[in-house]
Design a protein around this motif. Sequence first.
Motif, PDB file in Angstrom:
ATOM      1  N   ALA A   5       0.790  -1.192   0.004  1.00  0.00           N
ATOM      2  CA  ALA A   5      -0.110   0.008   0.090  1.00  0.00           C
ATOM      3  C   ALA A   5       0.916   1.221   0.094  1.00  0.00           C
ATOM      4  CB  ALA A   5      -0.737  -0.014   1.217  1.00  0.00           C
ATOM      5  N   PRO A   6       0.357   2.461  -0.449  1.00  0.00           N
ATOM      6  CA  PRO A   6       1.171   3.446  -0.271  1.00  0.00           C
ATOM      7  C   PRO A   6       1.334   3.999   1.190  1.00  0.00           C
ATOM      8  CG  PRO A   6      -0.759   3.869  -1.697  1.00  0.00           C
ATOM      9  CD  PRO A   6      -0.976   2.617  -1.147  1.00  0.00           C
ATOM     10  N   GLY A   7       2.588   4.346   1.436  1.00  0.00           N
ATOM     11  CA  GLY A   7       3.078   4.744   2.547  1.00  0.00           C
ATOM     12  C   GLY A   7       2.712   6.171   3.173  1.00  0.00           C
ATOM     13  N   ALA A   8       2.902   6.494   4.401  1.00  0.00           N
ATOM     14  CA  ALA A   8       2.737   7.797   4.951  1.00  0.00           C
ATOM     15  C   ALA A   8       3.331   9.008   4.478  1.00  0.00           C
ATOM     16  CB  ALA A   8       2.469   7.471   6.304  1.00  0.00           C
ATOM     17  N   TRP A   9       4.521   8.568   4.003  1.00  0.00           N
ATOM     18  CA  TRP A   9       5.585   9.618   3.648  1.00  0.00           C
ATOM     19  C   TRP A   9       5.731   9.720   2.256  1.00  0.00           C
ATOM     20  CZ3 TRP A   9       5.565  11.631   8.063  1.00  0.00           C
ATOM     21  CH2 TRP A   9       5.669  10.793   9.039  1.00  0.00           C
ATOM     22  N   ILE A  10       5.498   8.661   1.444  1.00  0.00           N
ATOM     23  CA  ILE A  10       5.559   8.563  -0.070  1.00  0.00           C
ATOM     24  C   ILE A  10       4.516   8.084  -0.569  1.00  0.00           C
ATOM     25  CG2 ILE A  10       6.962   7.570  -2.030  1.00  0.00           C
ATOM     26  CD1 ILE A  10       9.312   7.318  -0.186  1.00  0.00           C
ATOM     27  N   PRO A  11       3.746   8.724  -1.423  1.00  0.00           N
ATOM     28  CA  PRO A  11       2.256   8.299  -1.875  1.00  0.00           C
ATOM     29  C   PRO A  11       2.343   7.321  -3.000  1.00  0.00           C
ATOM     30  CG  PRO A  11       2.978  10.402  -2.758  1.00  0.00           C
ATOM     31  CD  PRO A  11       4.124  10.219  -1.974  1.00  0.00           C
ATOM     32  N   PHE A  12       3.385   6.206  -2.976  1.00  0.00           N
ATOM     33  CA  PHE A  12       3.134   5.475  -3.945  1.00  0.00           C
ATOM     34  C   PHE A  12       3.651   3.919  -3.288  1.00  0.00           C
ATOM     35  CE2 PHE A  12       5.360   9.015  -5.867  1.00  0.00           C
ATOM     36  CZ  PHE A  12       4.538   9.319  -6.890  1.00  0.00           C
ATOM     37  N   PRO A  13       3.051   2.975  -3.855  1.00  0.00           N
ATOM     38  CA  PRO A  13       2.991   1.783  -3.127  1.00  0.00           C
ATOM     39  C   PRO A  13       4.455   1.082  -3.110  1.00  0.00           C
ATOM     40  CG  PRO A  13       1.866   1.479  -5.334  1.00  0.00           C
ATOM     41  CD  PRO A  13       2.139   2.744  -5.084  1.00  0.00           C
ATOM     42  N   ALA A  34       8.571   3.820   2.068  1.00  0.00           N
ATOM     43  CA  ALA A  34       7.573   4.637   2.426  1.00  0.00           C
ATOM     44  C   ALA A  34       7.146   4.671   3.793  1.00  0.00           C
ATOM     45  CB  ALA A  34       6.513   4.390   1.565  1.00  0.00           C
ATOM     46  N   GLU A  35       7.335   3.584   4.434  1.00  0.00           N
ATOM     47  CA  GLU A  35       6.905   3.286   5.989  1.00  0.00           C
ATOM     48  C   GLU A  35       7.740   3.556   6.887  1.00  0.00           C
ATOM     49  OE1 GLU A  35       5.648  -0.749   5.397  1.00  0.00           O
ATOM     50  OE2 GLU A  35       4.254  -0.476   3.848  1.00  0.00           O
ATOM     51  N   TYR A  38      11.794   6.103  12.690  1.00  0.00           N
ATOM     52  CA  TYR A  38      12.778   5.997  13.700  1.00  0.00           C
ATOM     53  C   TYR A  38      12.587   4.722  14.588  1.00  0.00           C
ATOM     54  CZ  TYR A  38      16.587   6.907  16.872  1.00  0.00           C
ATOM     55  OH  TYR A  38      17.544   6.847  17.509  1.00  0.00           O
ATOM     56  N   ASP A  39      11.360   4.159  14.666  1.00  0.00           N
ATOM     57  CA  ASP A  39      11.118   3.185  15.652  1.00  0.00           C
ATOM     58  C   ASP A  39      10.479   1.782  14.929  1.00  0.00           C
ATOM     59  OD1 ASP A  39       8.721   4.613  15.594  1.00  0.00           O
ATOM     60  OD2 ASP A  39       8.321   4.043  17.648  1.00  0.00           O
ATOM     61  N   GLN A  40      10.244   2.237  13.462  1.00  0.00           N
ATOM     62  CA  GLN A  40       9.540   1.112  12.765  1.00  0.00           C
ATOM     63  C   GLN A  40      10.185   0.982  11.341  1.00  0.00           C
ATOM     64  OE1 GLN A  40       5.162   1.540  12.141  1.00  0.00           O
ATOM     65  NE2 GLN A  40       5.730   2.074  10.182  1.00  0.00           N
ATOM     66  N   VAL A  41      10.354  -0.281  11.048  1.00  0.00           N
ATOM     67  CA  VAL A  41      11.063  -0.308   9.655  1.00  0.00           C
ATOM     68  C   VAL A  41      10.016  -0.407   8.548  1.00  0.00           C
ATOM     69  CG1 VAL A  41      12.428  -1.987   8.098  1.00  0.00           C
ATOM     70  CG2 VAL A  41      12.867  -1.420  10.359  1.00  0.00           C
ATOM     71  N   CYS A  42       8.785  -1.361   8.844  1.00  0.00           N
ATOM     72  CA  CYS A  42       7.664  -1.585   8.165  1.00  0.00           C
ATOM     73  C   CYS A  42       6.595  -1.702   8.941  1.00  0.00           C
ATOM     74  CB  CYS A  42       7.877  -2.868   7.159  1.00  0.00           C
ATOM     75  SG  CYS A  42       9.184  -2.780   5.775  1.00  0.00           S
ATOM     76  N   THR A  43       5.202  -1.508   8.223  1.00  0.00           N
ATOM     77  CA  THR A  43       4.082  -1.714   9.002  1.00  0.00           C
ATOM     78  C   THR A  43       3.781  -3.080   9.287  1.00  0.00           C
ATOM     79  OG1 THR A  43       2.830  -1.625   7.228  1.00  0.00           O
ATOM     80  CG2 THR A  43       3.094   0.355   8.147  1.00  0.00           C
ATOM     81  N   LYS A  44       2.995  -3.698  10.263  1.00  0.00           N
ATOM     82  CA  LYS A  44       2.643  -4.892  10.600  1.00  0.00           C
ATOM     83  C   LYS A  44       1.831  -5.491   9.188  1.00  0.00           C
ATOM     84  CE  LYS A  44       2.048  -4.480  15.327  1.00  0.00           C
ATOM     85  NZ  LYS A  44       1.350  -4.355  16.646  1.00  0.00           N
ATOM     86  N   GLU A  45       1.150  -4.887   8.493  1.00  0.00           N
ATOM     87  CA  GLU A  45       0.553  -5.265   7.140  1.00  0.00           C
ATOM     88  C   GLU A  45       1.355  -5.710   6.403  1.00  0.00           C
ATOM     89  OE1 GLU A  45      -1.892  -2.899   9.855  1.00  0.00           O
ATOM     90  OE2 GLU A  45      -0.358  -2.265   8.738  1.00  0.00           O
ATOM     91  N   THR A  46       2.566  -4.847   6.111  1.00  0.00           N
ATOM     92  CA  THR A  46       3.581  -5.114   5.004  1.00  0.00           C
ATOM     93  C   THR A  46       4.009  -6.399   5.478  1.00  0.00           C
ATOM     94  OG1 THR A  46       3.812  -2.771   4.257  1.00  0.00           O
ATOM     95  CG2 THR A  46       5.696  -4.352   4.006  1.00  0.00           C
ATOM     96  N   TYR A  47       4.631  -6.675   6.523  1.00  0.00           N
ATOM     97  CA  TYR A  47       5.334  -7.723   7.157  1.00  0.00           C
ATOM     98  C   TYR A  47       4.285  -9.121   6.913  1.00  0.00           C
ATOM     99  CZ  TYR A  47       9.183  -5.580   9.934  1.00  0.00           C
ATOM    100  OH  TYR A  47      10.221  -4.581  10.132  1.00  0.00           O
TER     101      TYR A  47
END
Length: 77
Positions: A5-13, A34-35, A38-47
């Motif tokens: 999915a598109p990230g919070a910082w970069i509007p592309f998937p 995009a996700e 500082y304390d997160q590499v990827c979202t839980k959904e991406t993992y």
Amino acid sequence: MIIGAPGAWIPFPSHSLVVYLGPKVLMLALDCRAERKYDQVCTKETYAKTFGEVRKMKGIEQLVLLLGVPIGMPLQA
């Protein structure tokens, strides 16, 4: 290719990649640009989505994980 999915910082998937390096070796290039925070590499959904695709590959004995960020880094006080 695993399209996220598109990230919070970069509007592309995100575009993660799963490829065979040998008959029993798999490489996962995890796109977390995009996700990343500082304390997160990827979202839980991406993992969940990417590792769900890895689990579908049968007979794999080794997984090489390629990240664009260091796994460990010193914290600033």
